[in-house]
Design an enzyme around this catalytic site. Sequence first.
Site, PDB file in Angstrom:
ATOM      1  N   TYR A 101       0.863  -1.185   0.000  1.00 39.63           N
ATOM      2  CA  TYR A 101       0.000   0.000   0.000  1.00 39.63           C
ATOM      3  C   TYR A 101       0.895   1.229   0.000  1.00 39.63           C
ATOM      4  CZ  TYR A 101      -3.286   3.549   1.623  1.00 39.63           C
ATOM      5  OH  TYR A 101      -4.055   4.681   1.711  1.00 39.63           O
ATOM      6  N   GLU A 189      -3.262   7.542  -4.304  1.00 40.29           N
ATOM      7  CA  GLU A 189      -3.174   6.276  -3.578  1.00 40.29           C
ATOM      8  C   GLU A 189      -3.018   5.090  -4.531  1.00 40.29           C
ATOM      9  OE1 GLU A 189      -5.984   4.758  -0.046  1.00 40.29           O
ATOM     10  OE2 GLU A 189      -6.792   4.268  -2.013  1.00 40.29           O
TER      11      GLU A 189
END
Length: 379
Positions: A101, A189
């Site tokens: 992530y 993101e």
Amino acid sequence: MKLHEYQSKFHFAKFGVPIPQGKVAETPDEAAAIAEELGGTVVIKAQVQVGGRGKAGGVKLAKSPDEAREVASQILGMDLKGLEVQKVLIDPAADIKDELYLAVTTDRAARRVLIMASTEGGVDIEEVNAKTPEKIIRVHVDPNIGLRSYQAVDIASEMGLPREHWRQFGRIVQNLYRCYTESDASLAEINPLIIDGEGNMVAVDGKMIIDDSALYRQKDLAEQRDTAEEDPLETEAREADVAYIKLDGNIGCMVNGAGLAMATLDIIKRYGGEPANFLDTAGGANAEKVAKAFRLLLTDENVKAILVNIFGGITRCDEVAQGILDAMKEVEVTVPMVVRLVGTNDVEGRAMLADTDIITAETLSDAAQKVVEAAKSAS
Ligand code: GDP
Ligand code: MN
């Protein structure tokens, strides 16, 4: 403004973040043609701006062009958390060994850019944050100084990423940071940032949010807006150039000036009512703008009464009164309306409304009491 996955990833690529070489399809046949062109197994992904598409059935693999056509026809038109899928992204399927992530976002409290990274990618990051917050590495960046290369290395080492990936990861962090700042984003993101069988990192999913206030200088991004994904009321508000925020109550408010609008909400509550929205006609309030704002208020079904509160400075009260009268010609007003006009040409403005069903008020507390009363008897 949110971007779709494909828009975010294509934008990442401009800054050197590696992405799968996929394309967008709007029909099953287009999906089959893209799968043919890419060759091999592809992944077909619903392009709607919600998270967790994978679990909801919006991300599926297809081994052949025929299967791609079949899968695309299942996903296109499907309802995903209340949004209808109109486009799918066809990517070559990734050979996933690991899912990381990585996000760059704004930490308003710290007045810094915040980089978050974790080896627990792929899944819901909120879940990681709730159960194992220590697995999310957080590093603040002073926007005046920018991201230093040692910070990218620090992140990689603190994550416990194997050393052979540090260089590549560091470059991706730098590039994503540049993408974030140069795009006036509030979020960039990647979840997951995968490591494939050959040790290469690829952004398999992407999400960007662009600061609405910067869209005037981010024209390429502004053009990519998908109004099908927006609350229709918000689209209308943006087009009318008014600041509108929907709330839960039943008293629709139209006010000029953010401070006065907040005071108006407070005083409605003070007298036992609940505002249906915040609406600031933002700078000036000519007849045309008032009419637009007014139509906007009336489209909210919860609204049982309306309070118009205008302080006339540069905005003239007679112009506002004209706007209200114009709007009432176009839109059938089925709820009681209280109007408080004070300031420049207020006497003229109130006189213009005298022969209508509109309830006029001179003080704010008088207006609030009247509108709360009207909303109560209407509901
Ligand atoms: P999200 O559920 O909306 O976040 O959609 P993602 O694009 O992140 O996909 C969800 C999950 O599907 C990922 O975490 C992967 O595990 C899986 N996935 C996505 N793309 C591929 C792919 O190309 N190959 C494989 N095997 N799995 C994929
Ligand atoms: Mn994802």
